[in-house]
Design a protein around this motif. Structure first.
Motif, PDB file in Angstrom:
ATOM      1  N   UNK A 344      30.276  21.897  47.762  1.00  0.00           N
ATOM      2  CA  UNK A 344      30.488  22.268  46.312  1.00  0.00           C
ATOM      3  C   UNK A 344      30.937  23.635  46.232  1.00  0.00           C
ATOM      4  N   UNK A 345      32.173  23.770  45.573  1.00  0.00           N
ATOM      5  CA  UNK A 345      32.898  24.990  45.487  1.00  0.00           C
ATOM      6  C   UNK A 345      33.542  25.375  43.779  1.00  0.00           C
ATOM      7  N   UNK A 346      33.513  26.903  43.577  1.00  0.00           N
ATOM      8  CA  UNK A 346      34.185  27.224  42.331  1.00  0.00           C
ATOM      9  C   UNK A 346      35.249  27.740  42.597  1.00  0.00           C
ATOM     10  N   UNK A 347      36.293  26.936  41.724  1.00  0.00           N
ATOM     11  CA  UNK A 347      37.739  27.523  42.208  1.00  0.00           C
ATOM     12  C   UNK A 347      38.531  27.346  40.755  1.00  0.00           C
ATOM     13  N   UNK A 348      39.589  28.273  40.596  1.00  0.00           N
ATOM     14  CA  UNK A 348      40.263  28.355  39.395  1.00  0.00           C
ATOM     15  C   UNK A 348      41.683  27.437  39.534  1.00  0.00           C
ATOM     16  N   UNK A 349      41.723  26.006  39.029  1.00  0.00           N
ATOM     17  CA  UNK A 349      42.468  25.212  39.274  1.00  0.00           C
ATOM     18  C   UNK A 349      43.228  24.718  38.001  1.00  0.00           C
ATOM     19  N   UNK A 350      44.386  23.894  38.227  1.00  0.00           N
ATOM     20  CA  UNK A 350      45.142  23.386  37.034  1.00  0.00           C
ATOM     21  C   UNK A 350      44.691  21.758  37.081  1.00  0.00           C
ATOM     22  N   UNK A 351      43.840  21.426  36.052  1.00  0.00           N
ATOM     23  CA  UNK A 351      43.239  20.069  35.503  1.00  0.00           C
ATOM     24  C   UNK A 351      43.580  19.815  34.206  1.00  0.00           C
ATOM     25  N   UNK A 352      43.200  18.732  33.861  1.00  0.00           N
ATOM     26  CA  UNK A 352      43.009  18.208  32.531  1.00  0.00           C
ATOM     27  C   UNK A 352      41.783  18.970  31.764  1.00  0.00           C
ATOM     28  N   UNK A 364      45.867  17.799  28.038  1.00  0.00           N
ATOM     29  CA  UNK A 364      46.697  18.963  28.517  1.00  0.00           C
ATOM     30  C   UNK A 364      46.221  19.896  29.633  1.00  0.00           C
ATOM     31  N   UNK A 365      47.044  19.971  30.714  1.00  0.00           N
ATOM     32  CA  UNK A 365      46.805  20.444  31.884  1.00  0.00           C
ATOM     33  C   UNK A 365      46.694  21.890  31.855  1.00  0.00           C
ATOM     34  N   UNK A 366      45.545  22.598  32.100  1.00  0.00           N
ATOM     35  CA  UNK A 366      45.225  23.876  31.794  1.00  0.00           C
ATOM     36  C   UNK A 366      44.834  24.552  33.169  1.00  0.00           C
ATOM     37  N   UNK A 367      44.691  25.992  33.398  1.00  0.00           N
ATOM     38  CA  UNK A 367      44.298  26.426  34.367  1.00  0.00           C
ATOM     39  C   UNK A 367      43.041  27.335  34.139  1.00  0.00           C
ATOM     40  N   UNK A 368      41.867  26.859  34.955  1.00  0.00           N
ATOM     41  CA  UNK A 368      40.537  27.175  34.280  1.00  0.00           C
ATOM     42  C   UNK A 368      39.352  27.045  35.665  1.00  0.00           C
ATOM     43  N   UNK A 369      38.256  27.802  35.472  1.00  0.00           N
ATOM     44  CA  UNK A 369      37.439  27.529  36.692  1.00  0.00           C
ATOM     45  C   UNK A 369      36.920  26.088  36.779  1.00  0.00           C
ATOM     46  N   UNK A 370      36.833  25.628  37.781  1.00  0.00           N
ATOM     47  CA  UNK A 370      36.304  24.164  38.053  1.00  0.00           C
ATOM     48  C   UNK A 370      35.190  24.267  39.086  1.00  0.00           C
ATOM     49  N   UNK A 371      34.325  23.426  38.844  1.00  0.00           N
ATOM     50  CA  UNK A 371      32.994  22.969  40.188  1.00  0.00           C
ATOM     51  C   UNK A 371      33.874  21.914  40.714  1.00  0.00           C
ATOM     52  N   UNK A 372      33.976  21.927  42.124  1.00  0.00           N
ATOM     53  CA  UNK A 372      34.825  20.928  42.979  1.00  0.00           C
ATOM     54  C   UNK A 372      33.531  20.257  44.180  1.00  0.00           C
TER      55      UNK A 372
END
Length: 450
Positions: A344-352, A364-372
């Motif tokens: 588990x990681x927390x990264x700022x990514x380009x996702x829906x 819409x693809x946004x750049x936002x913190x994500x849990x991976x």
């Protein structure tokens, strides 16, 4: 596991391999396949990687490196695919800059007219690659670093779904520098960051459950200790109550930056074209010095990054902390480990978007913190954009989608809309002139000829 790098002859590929050499965990990448359409560049970068492996500390065997110019061969059997292609090469980038600057607007490679031109020639290739990945390696995860990263990621999603994720090092670099300015361990902080690729803001920095960003904004000394603080100035940052991504300097100081770019002897693209052409040529003549030549060239490249914006802000030279390790290659490595090993990681990514930012639709693809984790990247809740931020983001998202439409359909009208709607292009007439100028000089845009 196997990693395929599309654009494997690219100058920054050794950064990715360096990160892999430092990964000694179980299930690490053991095979690296480099794919490129240019055999000369492939050979040069392959030599750099093998010399990196030879210079690495003794221990686990370094990832084996293979090169190919066959796309299907490169994709077959890949667990992860890292896409970092540059359609048209640096020659194309110089045209992106020159056409825009010749008509009095910014020609930066991902922002404004230059970014639209780059997208128009890149998207048809990127979507074809996405289709081949879906056919040849449907279970692979695609990490997109091809610029314009958010736009390209959104164009690939119809073929790859959520198995394509866009990355950029700018948000994580900003967060890291802001945390260090506060004396906070960057790995323990939560960054309330949101926007689009190269168009986002750090609106909060939580440590121990407390938002420390207001404290940072009040300290001129702390703000002056890192790149973005010097770039935008303490007064402006306090006024907007956030810290923008460095690329927003092109919006907030558009006239000054344009004047600075027009005043220099050569554009950034022309500089890199000369620099990298010399590197590849010299490496071809002296392959035994490949790593040394690459390191020397990279140092010069990094020190001159966004030099015009820094001159406008009188921000001085980049310091070691601003250029510290932990760039996009570390984001890619963290993403691969999180997915491949359910770490588990927390990264700022380009996702829906998936409803996180209410001003944009779910896709819409946004750049936002994500849990991976092993299931991929899931965006987390952040504070909503201000009216100013939402307005700028919505305008640029409309530009991205018109560019995607033009690339998919060959519509000149859609391409003109993309140019005309961008906040840094102020005229429909100019938009048409820009498109005509690019089509005339870029063979890859032949599909938009009227």
């Amino acid at each position: 596991m196997r990693l395929t790098i599309l654009g494997g002859g690219g100058f920054r590929v050794p950064l990715v391999y360096h990160a892999l050499l430092g990964d000694h965990g179980p299930g690490r990448i053991t095979d690296v396949m480099l794919y490129d359409t240019d055999r000369t560049r492939l050979t040069a970068i392959g030599a750099v990687l093998r010399q990196q492996a030879a210079a690495a500390e003794p221990g686990l065997a370094p990832p084996m490196v293979t090169e190919t110019t066959d796309l299907d061969e490169a994709l077959r059997g890949a667990d992860f695919i890292f896409s970092a292609i540059r359609v048209g090469g640096l020659d194309g980038r110089t045209v992106d800059e020159r056409v825009a600057l010749g008509r009095g607007v910014l020609g930066q490679e991902t922002v404004g007219a230059g970014g639209i031109a780059y997208g128009l020639r890149t998207l048809p290739v990127a979507t074809k690659i996405a289709q081949r990945i879906a056919a040849v390696a449907p279970d692979a995860w695609t990490i997109n670093f091809t610029n314009p990263a958010g736009m390209v990621t959104e164009a690939m999603i119809p073929f790859l779904g959520d198995r394509v994720i866009g990355i950029c090092d700018s948000p994580s670099g900003l967060g890291r520098r802001a945390a260090l300015a506060l004396g906070v361990d960057p790995s323990t902080a939560f960054y309330d960051y949101a926007g689009l690729n190269h168009l986002g803001w750090l609106r909060g920095l939580k440590s121990g459950g407390v938002d420390r960003l207001p404290e940072l904004l009040q300290s001129s000394e702390a703000l002056s200790s890192f790149e973005e603080g010097r770039l935008f100035g303490a007064d402006w940052l306090r006024s907007i109550g956030s810290i923008p991504n460095e690329y927003l300097h092109y919006y907030y100081f558009a006239r000054e930056t344009l004047a600075a770019v027009q005043a220099v002897r050569q554009t950034r693209g022309a500089f890199l074209l000369d620099q990298q052409s010399a590197f590849y040529a010299e490496t071809g003549q002296h392959p035994e010095q490949a790593l040394e030549l690459w390191q020397k060239t990279r140092a010069e490249r990094e020190s001159t990054y966004m030099v015009e914006s820094r001159e406008v802000a009188d921000a001085g030279e980049r310091d070691e902390r601003d250029m510290a390790a932990g760039g996009y290659e570390q984001v890619a490595l963290s993403l691969m480990r999180a997915i491949g090993h359910n770490e588990r990681a927390s990264l700022i990514l380009n996702v829906r978007n998936r409803g996180v930012l209410r001003h944009l639709d779910d896709d819409a693809v946004v750049e936002i913190p994500c849990t991976v984790d092993a299931n991929g990247a899931l965006p987390v809740t952040v504070s909503q954009l201000t009216d100013h931020q939402a307005g700028l983001v919505s305008s640029v998202k409309a530009v991205e989608r018109s560019t995607i439409e033009a690339a998919a359909s060959g519509s000149r009208d859609a391409a003109v809309r993309a140019f005309a709607w961008h906040p840094l292009v102020d005229s429909v007439t100019l938009a048409r002139e820009l498109l005509d100028g690019y089509v005339e000089l870029l063979p890859d845009l032949g599909y938009l000829r009227g």
